[in-house]
Design a protein around this motif. Structure first.
Motif, PDB file in Angstrom:
ATOM      1  N   SER A  53       0.842  -1.212   0.000  1.00 22.62           N
ATOM      2  CA  SER A  53       0.000   0.000   0.000  1.00 22.62           C
ATOM      3  C   SER A  53       0.865   1.246   0.000  1.00 22.62           C
ATOM      4  O   SER A  53       0.611   2.207  -0.753  1.00 22.62           O
ATOM      5  CB  SER A  53      -0.897   0.025   1.239  1.00 22.62           C
ATOM      6  OG  SER A  53      -1.705  -1.101   1.267  1.00 22.62           O
ATOM      7  N   LEU A  54       1.894   1.201   0.856  1.00 20.90           N
ATOM      8  CA  LEU A  54       2.768   2.371   0.940  1.00 20.90           C
ATOM      9  C   LEU A  54       3.463   2.640  -0.393  1.00 20.90           C
ATOM     10  O   LEU A  54       3.561   3.794  -0.839  1.00 20.90           O
ATOM     11  CB  LEU A  54       3.828   2.152   2.024  1.00 20.90           C
ATOM     12  CG  LEU A  54       3.354   2.473   3.445  1.00 20.90           C
ATOM     13  CD1 LEU A  54       4.330   1.918   4.468  1.00 20.90           C
ATOM     14  CD2 LEU A  54       3.201   3.975   3.615  1.00 20.90           C
TER      15      LEU A  54
ATOM     16  N   LEU B 256       1.030   4.137  -2.714  1.00 16.71           N
ATOM     17  CA  LEU B 256       0.743   5.525  -2.352  1.00 16.71           C
ATOM     18  C   LEU B 256       1.881   6.455  -2.775  1.00 16.71           C
ATOM     19  O   LEU B 256       1.648   7.577  -3.233  1.00 16.71           O
ATOM     20  CB  LEU B 256       0.512   5.641  -0.835  1.00 16.71           C
ATOM     21  CG  LEU B 256      -0.801   5.040  -0.333  1.00 16.71           C
ATOM     22  CD1 LEU B 256      -0.854   5.022   1.190  1.00 16.71           C
ATOM     23  CD2 LEU B 256      -1.995   5.805  -0.876  1.00 16.71           C
TER      24      LEU B 256
ATOM     25  N   GLN C 208       0.967  12.040  -9.424  1.00 18.58           N
ATOM     26  CA  GLN C 208       0.096  13.216  -9.401  1.00 18.58           C
ATOM     27  C   GLN C 208       0.890  14.506  -9.230  1.00 18.58           C
ATOM     28  O   GLN C 208       0.539  15.535  -9.809  1.00 18.58           O
ATOM     29  CB  GLN C 208      -0.927  13.059  -8.279  1.00 18.58           C
ATOM     30  CG  GLN C 208      -1.779  11.818  -8.472  1.00 18.58           C
ATOM     31  CD  GLN C 208      -3.190  11.999  -7.980  1.00 18.58           C
ATOM     32  OE1 GLN C 208      -3.512  13.000  -7.382  1.00 18.58           O
ATOM     33  NE2 GLN C 208      -4.042  11.029  -8.247  1.00 18.58           N
TER      34      GLN C 208
ATOM     35  N   VAL D 255       4.120  19.286   2.425  1.00 15.51           N
ATOM     36  CA  VAL D 255       3.246  19.249   1.236  1.00 15.51           C
ATOM     37  C   VAL D 255       2.123  20.280   1.392  1.00 15.51           C
ATOM     38  O   VAL D 255       1.761  20.986   0.440  1.00 15.51           O
ATOM     39  CB  VAL D 255       2.664  17.829   1.028  1.00 15.51           C
ATOM     40  CG1 VAL D 255       1.681  17.821  -0.137  1.00 15.51           C
ATOM     41  CG2 VAL D 255       3.780  16.837   0.782  1.00 15.51           C
TER      42      VAL D 255
ATOM     43  N   ILE E 299      -2.636   9.036   4.662  1.00 17.26           N
ATOM     44  CA  ILE E 299      -2.983   7.616   4.497  1.00 17.26           C
ATOM     45  C   ILE E 299      -1.698   6.794   4.611  1.00 17.26           C
ATOM     46  O   ILE E 299      -1.666   5.740   5.252  1.00 17.26           O
ATOM     47  CB  ILE E 299      -3.657   7.392   3.126  1.00 17.26           C
ATOM     48  CG1 ILE E 299      -4.989   8.127   3.083  1.00 17.26           C
ATOM     49  CG2 ILE E 299      -3.841   5.924   2.834  1.00 17.26           C
ATOM     50  CD1 ILE E 299      -6.051   7.535   3.965  1.00 17.26           C
ATOM     51  N   GLY E 300      -0.638   7.296   3.985  1.00 22.44           N
ATOM     52  CA  GLY E 300       0.651   6.624   4.085  1.00 22.44           C
ATOM     53  C   GLY E 300       1.119   6.540   5.539  1.00 22.44           C
ATOM     54  O   GLY E 300       1.638   5.515   5.992  1.00 22.44           O
TER      55      GLY E 300
ATOM     56  N   VAL F 297       1.498   6.914  -6.444  1.00 23.01           N
ATOM     57  CA  VAL F 297       0.382   7.836  -6.697  1.00 23.01           C
ATOM     58  C   VAL F 297       0.844   9.269  -6.439  1.00 23.01           C
ATOM     59  O   VAL F 297       0.583  10.188  -7.229  1.00 23.01           O
ATOM     60  CB  VAL F 297      -0.819   7.488  -5.779  1.00 23.01           C
ATOM     61  CG1 VAL F 297      -1.820   8.647  -5.738  1.00 23.01           C
ATOM     62  CG2 VAL F 297      -1.507   6.244  -6.274  1.00 23.01           C
ATOM     63  N   PHE F 298       1.545   9.438  -5.344  1.00 27.92           N
ATOM     64  CA  PHE F 298       2.018  10.782  -4.992  1.00 27.92           C
ATOM     65  C   PHE F 298       2.904  11.340  -6.106  1.00 27.92           C
ATOM     66  O   PHE F 298       2.706  12.468  -6.572  1.00 27.92           O
ATOM     67  CB  PHE F 298       2.796  10.719  -3.670  1.00 27.92           C
ATOM     68  CG  PHE F 298       3.208  12.073  -3.154  1.00 27.92           C
ATOM     69  CD1 PHE F 298       2.428  12.738  -2.225  1.00 27.92           C
ATOM     70  CD2 PHE F 298       4.352  12.689  -3.610  1.00 27.92           C
ATOM     71  CE1 PHE F 298       2.784  13.995  -1.766  1.00 27.92           C
ATOM     72  CE2 PHE F 298       4.718  13.945  -3.163  1.00 27.92           C
ATOM     73  CZ  PHE F 298       3.939  14.600  -2.233  1.00 27.92           C
TER      74      PHE F 298
ATOM     75  N   LEU G 154      -5.313  16.716  -2.125  1.00 31.97           N
ATOM     76  CA  LEU G 154      -5.495  15.259  -2.119  1.00 31.97           C
ATOM     77  C   LEU G 154      -4.184  14.562  -1.748  1.00 31.97           C
ATOM     78  O   LEU G 154      -4.179  13.575  -0.993  1.00 31.97           O
ATOM     79  CB  LEU G 154      -5.979  14.793  -3.497  1.00 31.97           C
ATOM     80  CG  LEU G 154      -6.236  13.295  -3.630  1.00 31.97           C
ATOM     81  CD1 LEU G 154      -7.419  12.874  -2.763  1.00 31.97           C
ATOM     82  CD2 LEU G 154      -6.521  12.909  -5.082  1.00 31.97           C
ATOM     83  N   LEU G 155      -3.086  15.076  -2.265  1.00 32.33           N
ATOM     84  CA  LEU G 155      -1.799  14.437  -1.979  1.00 32.33           C
ATOM     85  C   LEU G 155      -1.419  14.586  -0.506  1.00 32.33           C
ATOM     86  O   LEU G 155      -0.784  13.696   0.067  1.00 32.33           O
ATOM     87  CB  LEU G 155      -0.700  15.023  -2.870  1.00 32.33           C
ATOM     88  CG  LEU G 155      -0.813  14.662  -4.350  1.00 32.33           C
ATOM     89  CD1 LEU G 155       0.337  15.236  -5.157  1.00 32.33           C
ATOM     90  CD2 LEU G 155      -0.859  13.143  -4.536  1.00 32.33           C
TER      91      LEU G 155
ATOM     92  N   TRP H 159      -3.539  14.499   1.834  1.00 37.38           N
ATOM     93  CA  TRP H 159      -4.340  13.433   2.442  1.00 37.38           C
ATOM     94  C   TRP H 159      -3.702  12.071   2.176  1.00 37.38           C
ATOM     95  O   TRP H 159      -3.670  11.213   3.058  1.00 37.38           O
ATOM     96  CB  TRP H 159      -5.767  13.509   1.875  1.00 37.38           C
ATOM     97  CG  TRP H 159      -6.733  12.569   2.518  1.00 37.38           C
ATOM     98  CD1 TRP H 159      -7.332  12.711   3.724  1.00 37.38           C
ATOM     99  CD2 TRP H 159      -7.189  11.330   1.975  1.00 37.38           C
ATOM    100  NE1 TRP H 159      -8.142  11.637   3.975  1.00 37.38           N
ATOM    101  CE2 TRP H 159      -8.077  10.784   2.914  1.00 37.38           C
ATOM    102  CE3 TRP H 159      -6.947  10.638   0.799  1.00 37.38           C
ATOM    103  CZ2 TRP H 159      -8.727   9.562   2.710  1.00 37.38           C
ATOM    104  CZ3 TRP H 159      -7.597   9.434   0.593  1.00 37.38           C
ATOM    105  CH2 TRP H 159      -8.471   8.898   1.539  1.00 37.38           C
ATOM    106  N   VAL H 160      -3.179  11.904   0.968  1.00 38.63           N
ATOM    107  CA  VAL H 160      -2.512  10.629   0.629  1.00 38.63           C
ATOM    108  C   VAL H 160      -1.304  10.409   1.549  1.00 38.63           C
ATOM    109  O   VAL H 160      -1.055   9.284   2.006  1.00 38.63           O
ATOM    110  CB  VAL H 160      -2.076  10.640  -0.863  1.00 38.63           C
ATOM    111  CG1 VAL H 160      -1.072   9.534  -1.152  1.00 38.63           C
ATOM    112  CG2 VAL H 160      -3.289  10.491  -1.758  1.00 38.63           C
ATOM    113  N   VAL H 161      -0.601  11.470   1.872  1.00 39.97           N
ATOM    114  CA  VAL H 161       0.540  11.330   2.785  1.00 39.97           C
ATOM    115  C   VAL H 161       0.045  10.832   4.148  1.00 39.97           C
ATOM    116  O   VAL H 161       0.667   9.962   4.776  1.00 39.97           O
ATOM    117  CB  VAL H 161       1.302  12.664   2.929  1.00 39.97           C
ATOM    118  CG1 VAL H 161       2.390  12.561   3.983  1.00 39.97           C
ATOM    119  CG2 VAL H 161       1.919  13.055   1.605  1.00 39.97           C
TER     120      VAL H 161
END
Lengths: 758, 731
Positions: free
Chosen positions: A34-35, A38, A45, B712, B684-685, A41-42, B677-678, B680-682
């Motif tokens: 998952s990491l 992610l 994007q 970020v 989640i990470g 994805v980071f 969003l990124l 937020w993704v961080v």
């Protein structure tokens, strides 16, 4: 997150007896996977958004980058990872229910976003506020509300002169109102030009103005106004004097008549005015200017004391058309059924005849009409042949469709490019030598293509690249410039007028090819002598001009010149992050083939291909106006091509009924803006249309289509662009987002549950 | 100053500027022969400008004190709110208005963009190059030179530096007195039913005939020299820069030409005494009689004068603009008084700045102008009342107080800075007294920020969340509020905390009942629910976490507050613009309160989490991972991160809903959206990393990732706004 228990990473990941499938599932569902996803994805994007130069290197816009295969793959992998984790890794206990809900929320959101981005339609609809319907004897036309737009009206013309979005008028109720008005110049053969002023929603206030200088009154019931017995008065059709007014400036007589009142006002009285009329030259008289008002309008004029035949009628403002051949002129709503997709390119093809005879409103319903065909372009590539990136030389050949047995193909694509019209030496062009010059002044360069002359047939010509604000003065100098070089090899140096009214004008002779086959220019400014400057291709001469240097460069001598259309690629430093493929800065090359013979042409992008070509350069519509290109197809005639977007059908007709821009105190800065629209479904023409007001944050929802306020024209307020789109799975996305938020909230609450620690 | 000159206030500025231009040449430039400007501190000694600073001006769609406009004008030129050397914003503006020519060769303007400095340095003389490259400073004369203008135009065509070029062109515009005067809408004079625009000095001019008569009279009284032309008539000339703007003269060259070719010869001619009073009045009444009156042709053509008169007739105050015709005499008197006062202020300021007028004699002129505008304002209020319009809300005194407060914001910064060591001592060193002192200082800082927030909301007439400056202040305020709540929650017993939370929830219920019964707008109800439930959540969460991590939240909040105020001071009026302006049309009050407030709250939480992580990392230098203080600190940080993640997500979803109703689509991959969003993704990470990492490394991993999320977020907050074009440029 449950911090009191061992994490899944702390626990043994698999047992020696676990099946391969379970091992794979546990591996997929690992937090490290998952990491990793992610992180990808980071990066993906962040690059697509912030490092737009990298994205642009792939020739994709933001939508294409973020909704492309890489994104789909990544989000799909995340869904698989989360699903697997929920099934095989995260315990199905109450404490972990938040995690499961969060996973569910993400998966639902990815799926619903997939539906949304897969099925959404986004487009733009250009609505004009009103169009002008003009009907004359044996002819009619329709005008779009754009200053300068002209249409033929039989042998005459109708031209939009001006639009006044906030014109203050005195209403019949005696209050001042601000209205939207449009002025239309009407020219009919044999009568002077007059102007119709049309006011939105107030046809009763339509008026006609004209400037004349005639002895005939525009009011048949008052054929003349004269001064007799020391008083000014009008004369009725039966010869009766009315409105007797004293001969004093400002004197006014008012009388009640059927339909309102009539008045005559003396404006000025000037003695000893030289009379100009035939038979009166050399004599002086006393001139009285006046204004005559009747229920039919008003007109101004002048009379000479004691000379009733010299009365002149001048400016007039009438309630009825001064020319009975004009049967009607009115503002009409302009209904539209058409918007344009944001993301789907198309080539619009019309035969030249259809393009020439089209009505400005008819193209708004192009899909049922045979005059115009939109050929969708599928698979426009993400490279271009002029680029510096990979695939640069890959040929492009996309068949897009056939119109009148002519096959059309897209054979090149140049995003980030502008159209240019340079002159090139073309082998099949006729022999017509030209000198390709560039002149630089005030930091601006201007290309010039001048015909060379023989030494005995050359004329001086002014170079207008130097700003000349006074057109009359410029024309006056132009009129004098007919002097020619003498038939000698050494031209006389006194050709420039001694006293030019504007010293910034610069004159240059036609380039002369001398018997020695060199090119010579003679340059000078008013009041100075001409100087000759020899030029060879590739060289520059520098002329001293008021202490500044005026460089003149001869690029080349074209033997067989022809103006061609070519793309000029926008340098990367001029590209912005928002610049998208298929938007304003792009061109395609269309190749038309008929009977085995092909011809190609570059076509620039245009956002609203339905607009007529002749909108001119004024006004916002002119800015949006199409940039069609004509193409000669051997054996099949001429076609007009526009490169735009595919049509997007709306649920029915929608038209603008008004537009408002409230301003902030004392400024032109709008506090908001909104349009009023009416709309009606297809097939329900008899039904009363529905109405709505579309504000910036309040769109109109009509069936499954949303209309929102996108842009407008602050100068004329004559148009608005509405964003048009559907929102498939919009509610589902919202629910998924709420599920996700709920999952996070529950997870957080569960993390706090272990109890107070001291 | 004589009475006649006072009738023509709108000619205050122009000629000095243009006579100083290169067209006349330095040798003929009258102002060069005048004394240099005194140091501003010397001029200011003995006078007070408070009254003048508070004079209301209509500008940018709102009513503000002259002081606010002065700050904006100075910022437009110098990229800071004063010209330095002891100037205040107001004195800078007054110097610009009345002593513009004295600044022509002083490097008061600034070019912000460093690349643009390099570009422009290539076209300016070497002597001034160094200053431009080092500090971006440039003289007005050079900034307006053809070389710089041409270079800017060229760069605009060839490069994507439009933002930087706009800044320089804005400075050029501000140095044009015509532009500044045009913005100086100081005189509340009615303009009719459809125009609420106040008048600027040029609008209040007397008629052409009076102006020209005064001009001729002044000429007759002079010695006819060019110096007298400049010295005595600079407020008399019938045409100034601003008038030229209104009269649609094409450019300054045309104005200069008009002044030189028409008015100077007229001055010279009148000075000979050839025009007596009667002839002057006759010429002024009917310029076409010029030839008959013996005015020399072709220098002063009747056509030129007639044309000037025609254009002139477009100015003035129309009778029909007044709601109450009986008030006309009062208006005439008040306008005349304002004209005289404005002219007196201009002459007085200029003379005082050149040491020709004692400061004590300047003060009555300032007071007279303040009184004159107050009279006009009073009449204007009566006119509005006669029309049935609501009275204007003018809060200039409050705005001046606000700016004074902002000028002292370093005290808030100091209190937050002082709180840091106390909170560190209290939190890590377990010193209760230090904790109390630290939180006391934090509370002082919070109060200061809260007051500024409330006053700004009152001044702007909207929730102050519509630009970078306001969002930074709000985020710091929220972070401090959370820290204070969290500290309270940690230190209270569970019972007290429960009672408080339940009490707040019950209070919310009552408020909601009242709100729905009274029909409160959703723009109030939704944020109220958000603030109360958020506060309850923070208190409950902190209470659960217990007292072991007391001080951690306060430390993070005080560090964040220090950073924010430091950035506001450091970058003030550069990229972070503190000026109060109306929100853009798209920024509806409802969505500002609902979406923007949520996002800014998440920024506050993210910053809190990030800076708490920083303190955790520092702490771990000497404390092991399993020290109770480390564990508590880590747990608290993670709790804040979790809340930040949730609030950020809610903000994102609300933003998508807003985007759907405003732009027609919920998500458009705008850079601001992507990086939110990124962030937020961080997070989640971070959650997954916390699961994946062994216990002893968990704290460090969390801290580093929380810091990354903070970075970020800052990137999105600042860099995306300033550097990347997008739909959120206002955010």
């Amino acid at each position: 997150m449950d911090e009191s228990r061992p994490t899944s990473a702390d626990a043994p990941s698999t047992t020696p007896t676990a099946s391969p499938g379970r091992r794979i599932a546990r591996a997929i569902s690992s937090p490290w996977v998952s990491l990793t996803l992610l992180v990808i994805v980071f990066l993906h994007q962040a690059i697509g958004s912030a490092l737009y130069t990298v994205r642009q290197a792939f020739e994709v816009n933001e939508m294409e980058w973020f909704n492309g295969p890489a994104s789909l793959l990544l989000w799909g992998a995340i869904c698989i990872c989360l699903t697997t984790a929920s099934v095989v890794r995260v315990p199905w206990t109450l404490r972990k229910i938040g995690t499961h809900i969060t996973h569910l929320g993400v998966i639902l959101l990815v799926l619903t976003c997939g539906i949304y981005f897969g099925y959404k339609h986004e487009g733009d609809a250009l609505l004009v506020r009103r169009y002008v319907k003009v009907e004359a004897e044996g002819a009619s036309c329709r005008l779009l509300p754009n200053p300068g737009y002209q249409a033929a009206l039989g042998a005459g013309t109708a031209t939009v002169q001006m639009i006044m979005p906030r014109w203050t008028i005195l209403s019949p109720a005696g209050k001042s109102e601000q209205v939207w008005a449009i002025l239309v110049d009407i020219v009919l053969p044999g009568t002077p030009k007059f102007t119709a002023t049309l006011i939105e929603d107030r046809p009763d206030l339509t008026q006609y103005t004209l400037d004349v200088r005639e002895s005939k009154s525009l009011f048949p019931e008052y054929p003349t106004v004269v001064v007799t017995e020391g008083r000014l008065h009008a004369v009725t059709a039966d010869g009766k004097p009315v409105l007797m007014t004293a001969l004093e400036a400002g004197a006014k007589t008012v009388e009640a008549v059927a339909g309102g009142e009539r008045s005559l006002e003396v404006r000025t009285i000037t003695a000893d005015v030289p009379l100009q009329a035939d038979g009166f030259q050399g004599r002086n008289g006393t001139m009285v200017t006046w204004t005559l008002k009747t229920p039919a309008g008003q007109q101004s004029g002048s009379s000479i004391v004691g000379e009733p035949t010299l009365t002149l009628f001048q400016s007039a403002r009438l309630k009825a058309s001064p020319d009975p051949r004009l049967k009607g002129i009115a503002l009409e709503p302009a209904p539209y059924q058409l918007a344009y997709h944001k993301d789907r390119a198309a080539v619009w093809v019309r035969r030249e005849e259809a393009a020439l005879r089209r009505d400005p409103l008819q193209p708004m319903r192009p899909m049922g009409a045979d005059a115009v065909v939109a050929l969708p372009i599928h698979g426009l590539p993400r490279y271009f042949e002029h680029g510096e990136f990979f695939n640069a030389k890959k040929p492009l050949d996309l068949a897009i469709g056939t119109v009148n047995e002519v096959a059309f193909r897209v054979t090149a694509f140049a995003p980030y490019a502008r159209i240019t019209h340079p002159w090139r030496d073309v082998a099949d062009a006729p022999l017509d030598p030209r000198l390709d010059l560039v002149l630089t002044y005030d930091g601006k360069s201007e290309p010039r293509l001048l015909p060379p002359s023989s030494i005995d047939a050359v004329e001086t010509q002014p170079m207008t690249w130097v700003h000349c604000p006074d057109q009359a003065a410029y024309d006056a100098v132009m009129a004098k410039l007919k002097a020619r070089f003498p038939d000698t090899a050494a031209p006389a140096p006194t050709i420039v007028p001694e006293e030019g009214p504007n010293p910034r004008l610069v004159f240059i002779t036609s380039p002369v090819i001398t018997p020695e086959r060199t090119v010579q220019l003679w340059v000078g400014v008013p009041g100075t002598k001409l100087h000759s400057h020899p030029l060879v291709p590739g060289s520059t001469v520098e002329v001293d001009l008021f202490g500044q240097v005026l460089p003149i460069r001869l690029n080349q001598i074209l033997q067989r010149p022809r103006q061609v259309t070519e793309p000029l690629v926008v340098p990367s430093e001029q590209r912005t992050s928002r610049m998208s493929v298929g938007d304003a800065e792009s061109l395609i090359q269309v190749t038309a083939t008929s009977g085995g013979r092909s011809t190609s042409v570059w076509v620039p992008y245009t956002p609203f291909p339905h607009l007529p070509r002749d909108l001119g350069n004024e006004g916002a519509l002119g800015m949006y106006g199409p940039r069609p290109v004509m193409i000669d197809v051997p054996g099949a005639g001429r076609f007009e091509l526009c490169y735009g977007k595919e049509p997007l059908r709306m649920p029915g007709e929608i038209w603008m009924t008004g537009f408002d821009v409230p301003r902030r105190p004392g400024s032109n800065s709008p506090s908001e803006f909104f349009c009023h629209v009416a709309y009606r479904k297809d097939g329900e023409e008899a039904a009363t249309p529905q109405t709505a007001t579309i504000h910036m944050n309040h769109p109109l929802a009509w069936e499954d289509t949303f209309f929102f306020q996108a842009s407008w024209d602050p100068q004329t307020q004559a148009l608005t662009v509405l964003g048009v789109g559907n929102r498939p799975a919009g509610t589902a996305m919202l629910i998924a987002s709420i599920v996700l938020a709920l999952g996070m909230a529950i997870s957080g609450a569960m993390a706090a549950l272990p109890g107070r620690k001291s | 100053m004589n009475a006649r000159s006072a009738r023509t206030p709108h000619r205050l500025i122009a000629l000095l500027l243009f006579l100083a231009s290169a067209t006349l040449g330095a040798a003929e430039t009258p102002h060069l022969g005048q004394p240099a400007l005194l140091p501003i501190t010397q001029t200011l000694a003995g006078i007070t400008l408070h009254g003048l600073a508070a004079v209301p001006v209509q500008h940018g769609g709102r009513y503000k004190p002259l002081f606010s406009l002065a700050m904006e004008v100075s910022d437009g030129i110098a990229y800071t709110t004063t010209f330095g050397n002891g100037h205040t914003p107001l004195t800078s503006l007054l110097d610009l208005l009345f002593c513009r020519a004295d600044y022509d060769l002083l490097p008061i303007a600034r070019v912000k963009h460093t690349e643009l400095r390099r570009d422009l340095s290539l076209v300016i003389p070497e002597a001034e190059r160094k200053l431009l490259l080092a500090d971006g400073k440039i003289t007005p004369r050079l900034l307006n030179s053809p070389e710089v203008r041409n270079e800017l135009e060229k760069l605009g065509r060839l490069t994507a530096k439009s933002k930087a070029i706009n800044q320089v062109q804005g400075a050029q515009g501000m140095l044009d007195i015509g532009n500044v005067l045009f913005q100086l809408r100081l005189f509340p004079v009615p303009a009719g039913a459809h125009d609420d625009r106040w008048r600027d000095p040029a609008d209040l001019g007397t008629d052409f005939a009076t102006s020209l008569t005064a001009f001729i009279a002044a000429a007759r009284a002079s010695d006819g020299s060019k110096a007298s032309f400049a010295d005595q008539t600079w407020s008399l000339l019938p045409i100034s820069v601003v008038t030229a703007t209104k009269l649609r003269l094409a450019n300054h060259q045309e104005l200069t030409t008009l002044n030189q070719q028409l008015l100077w010869p007229l001055w010279e001619f009148a000075a000979t005494g050839a025009l007596d009073d009667a002839a002057a009045r006759k010429l002024a009444a009917d310029p076409t009689q010029a030839k008959a009156l013996g005015v020399p042709e072709p220098e002063i053509t009747a056509d030129a004068l007639a044309n000037l008169e025609l254009r002139w007739s477009r100015l003035g105050v129309a009778d029909e603009d007044l709601a109450d015709a009986s008030a006309r005499p009062a208006w005439d008197a008040a306008i005349k008084q304002a004209v005289i006062a404005w002219n007196g202020l201009g002459h007085g300021w200029r003379a005082a700045r050149h040491g020709e007028l004692p400061a004590a004699e300047l003060q009555p002129r300032i007071d007279a102008f303040v009184a004159a505008t107050a009279t006009l304002l009073d009449l204007h209020a009566k006119d509005r009342a006669a029309r049935g319009d609501a009275p204007l809300v003018i809060t200039t005194a409050l705005e001046l107080t606000y700016w004074r407060w902002q000028g002292n914001i370093h005290w808030v910064w100091l209190s937050l800075l002082l709180a840091v060591p106390f909170l560190a001592m209290g939190g890590i060193g377990r010193q209760t007294w230090a904790l109390r002192v630290g939180y006391g200082l934090l509370a002082v800082g919070f109060t200061g920020q809260l007051l500024a927030f409330i006053v700004r909301a009152e001044l702007a007439q909207r929730v102050p969340l519509s630009n970078l400056y306001e969002s930074m202040a709000a985020a710091s305020l929220i972070a401090t509020w959370i820290a204070l709540l969290g500290e309270a929650g940690m230190s209270w017993s569970r019972r007290i905390a429960s009672i408080l939370v339940l009490g707040l929830v019950a209070l919310l219920g009552v408020v909601l009942v009242i709100a729905f019964a009274s029909g409160w707008p959703w723009a109030i109800i939704i944020p109220t629910i958000g603030i109360v439930t958020g506060s309850c959540l923070i208190m409950a969460l902190a209470n659960r976490l217990g007292p072991a991590a007391r001080g951690s939240l306060g430390l993070g909040a005080s560090l964040f507050g220090c950073l924010i105020i430091f950035a506001q001071i450091l970058l003030e009026y550069h990229d972070i613009n503190a000026f109060i302006s109306p929100a853009m049309p798209i920024l509806s009050e409802f969505w500002l309160r609902v979406h923007t407030s949520c996002i800014i709250a998440s920024y506050g939480l993210i910053a809190l989490g990030g800076l708490m992580s920083l303190t955790y990392l520092t702490m771990r230098i000497w404390l092991p991972w399993n020290d109770p203080r480390s564990e508590a600190w880590d747990r608290t940080t993670f709790a804040i991160d979790t809340v930040a993640m949730l609030v950020l997500w809610v903000g994102l979803v609300l933003g998508a809903v807003w985007a759907a109703v405003s732009w027609g689509r919920p998500w458009g991959w705008d850079p601001k959206e992507v990086f939110a969003l990124l962030t937020w993704v961080v997070y989640i990470g971070l959650v997954h990393l916390r699961v994946a990492m062994p216990a002893k490394k968990r704290g460090l991993a969390t801290a580093w990732v929380a810091l990354a999320a903070f970075v970020v977020m800052v990137f999105n907050w600042y860099w995306v706004n300033v550097q990347l074009a997008g739909l959120h440029s206002y955010a």
